[in-house]
Design an enzyme around this catalytic site. Sequence first.
Site, PDB file in Angstrom:
ATOM      1  N   ASN A 211      44.488  37.519  42.515  1.00  0.00           N
ATOM      2  CA  ASN A 211      44.777  36.150  42.098  1.00  0.00           C
ATOM      3  C   ASN A 211      46.282  36.004  41.946  1.00  0.00           C
ATOM      4  O   ASN A 211      46.956  36.946  41.526  1.00  0.00           O
ATOM      5  CB  ASN A 211      44.099  35.824  40.762  1.00  0.00           C
ATOM      6  CG  ASN A 211      42.613  35.565  40.897  1.00  0.00           C
ATOM      7  OD1 ASN A 211      42.073  35.525  42.003  1.00  0.00           O
ATOM      8  ND2 ASN A 211      41.938  35.410  39.773  1.00  0.00           N
ATOM      9  N   ASP A 280      38.405  37.714  40.381  1.00  0.00           N
ATOM     10  CA  ASP A 280      36.988  37.476  40.078  1.00  0.00           C
ATOM     11  C   ASP A 280      36.055  38.333  40.921  1.00  0.00           C
ATOM     12  O   ASP A 280      34.900  38.549  40.548  1.00  0.00           O
ATOM     13  CB  ASP A 280      36.666  35.998  40.312  1.00  0.00           C
ATOM     14  CG  ASP A 280      37.547  35.085  39.471  1.00  0.00           C
ATOM     15  OD1 ASP A 280      37.403  35.111  38.241  1.00  0.00           O
ATOM     16  OD2 ASP A 280      38.391  34.371  40.047  1.00  0.00           O
TER      17      ASP A 280
END
Length: 403
Positions: A211, A280
């Site tokens: 991310n 995630d």
Amino acid sequence: MGLLDGKFVVLGVSGGIAAYRACELARLLVKDGAQLQVVLTSAAAEMIGSVTFQALSGRPAEVGQGGSLAVSGMPHIDLGRDADLIIVAPATANSLAKFAAGLADNLLSATVLASTCPVVLAPAMNTRMWENRITQANVSLLNQLERMIFVGPASGSLACGEEGAGRMEDPVFLLEAVRAVLSKNDLEGRKVLVTAGPTREPVDPVRSLTNRSSGKMGYALAAAARRRGAKVVLVSGPTALTPPWGVKLVEVETAAQMAQAVDKNISQCNLVLMAAAVADFKPKTRAKQKIKKGRALGVIELSRTKDILAALGKKKKKPLLVGFAAETGDPVKAARQKLKAKRLDLMVANDVSLPDAGFDVDTNRVHLVDGQASQELPLLSKEEVAERILDRVVKMLPKKRKT
């Protein structure tokens, strides 16, 4: 707007080779809003001209015995009375000896003697001089005075070519020390854990899923909590940032490593600020060799990584939990959903599609969302955002028991 706005700071520069580094410290103090008066010993003035410091501070530097700035005719009294803080950088062995003995044979030592404000001392000298029993006795004596605060010395290569303790601490760290001394201590006695930066989930030895995050918001939070007196643990994914002064840094790469580091350091924590951008998903399997471009494209199967913050929210005895939501669209709606789902106390949400509040910038626009309402903050530096978040959090923490 700086964190030192309106503070009157005296920068004392004594005659060590590290005096040239005081120029950078002067620049940083002024940039942060301090009203700066530089006082040079005669030896320091021979090494670094007073005109340099006048240009950096915007006012004439005082040299040796000084006297031109005195209102009463006693400059050491005026400076000692008016200063919010004195920082001596570099503090040579000679200067430390004078301070410990209460000597007042130049403007700097006289000002320190006449003052009642905090005095930050940044020692700089040869290792053998620092380790000399007389110097250490002087340091011990000064340490007994609550208002005398030592920062450093650091270890490394010295000007004389030797290695060891004796380097003046980095000006960036000295600025943080000044900020800390002049900050409110409303987190004193608290333990705070902050996560920051991205995590990386390896696909093969050279590629990863991640991310986006520069880590700037998390590092600003860690620095702000430390300034307010907290004992801070910073669990950080890979960043290009310098760790804040006085903070315990735990470096990790993957989400699993971050989860383990949080579990290991969560004991006795009063507050957790989860500013990290935890990946995630992770590949179900990692290729042992680099996947060549010539190969036919295949499918990379993914699995979910552990939701660290949600796991903390399920604990019966838990610290105050603050989550961060980097969203596109309606950040408040998403924050409310996450606040409830993860059993958090506060969510900090921002719209990362905005150019001044997204990734890799020094500013942010955030919403503070709790169970009752949301508060939108204007565009602020990430340092100021960190302070606003902690202002809110301090009011939410349970009161400390009196002993």
